[in-house]
Enzyme design. Sequence first.
Site: not given
Length: 272
Positions: A12, A14, A20-22, A48, A53, A78, A111, A166-167, A217
């Site tokens: 539920g 959202k 924005l990936g960091t 994100d 990182y 992550k 991750h 993730s992955n 992209l």
Amino acid sequence: MALPQYFTLNNGEKVPAVALGTFQSDDGNSRVAATVKMALELGYRHVDGAATYANEREIGLGIKSFGVPRSEIFVTSKLPQTAHHPGVVAKALQQTLSDLGLEYVDLYLMHFPHAYKADNNLQTIRHPSGNNKPVIDYELSRYYAATWKAMEALVESGKARSIGLSNFNILKTRKLLETANIIPAVNQVELHPYLPQAELVAFSRKHGILVIAHQPLEAVLSGPYGPMKGSPDLLKMTRSGALRFLDPKPHIGFDIFDEENDQPIDNKAPWD
């Protein structure tokens, strides 16, 4: 047709449709705080990040400097591969929250499905050969379902509103679902025109798992512990079949995306 502004997860909650990936740029983390603040000023509401990182303090500073209520910003982090032991999962999230300066994250992901051996500070232990490769924890790399159990407790504590993967490929996700009490809210995977992963998307949709695309992209060529120079612009490439850019196999020694065998099978790397 207007693009959706958010997606509703299986619990539920959202999640804003664009984040924005960091992951580090060529400038390292020196501009992360300013970039996060600018993105929020421009209308982004999903940031994100990841412990791996090494910039969660900067992310937190960027969020704080923007000065809006916490409830208006969706924050993803992550679990590092050094914290897959069920006994240290909560410790890893607490470190992330301390670095971010937050009381909870909206989404916490495992991750990768494979695990590294770590010291007491959750830092990766390097291979004694000096090749800068991680020492793999083969047992935990196979028993990621136990790590997931520990992540479920994070939801009960309120420190993670949602948890996900993730992955993860189909084989590993299916195995995890066999014992999961909480269905993963998302699976964040490499997804772009050269790697559409239609079967994984269909499988995830069937089980109510939202697929989130990373690097949709611009591809980041996978080096041992970060991006390599000369990453290709996906919008300028000539199509030549399926291409996966983020693949840890060269520096861990096994294929986490194998759909026939739940790797690792052996307890040693090719260079041992």
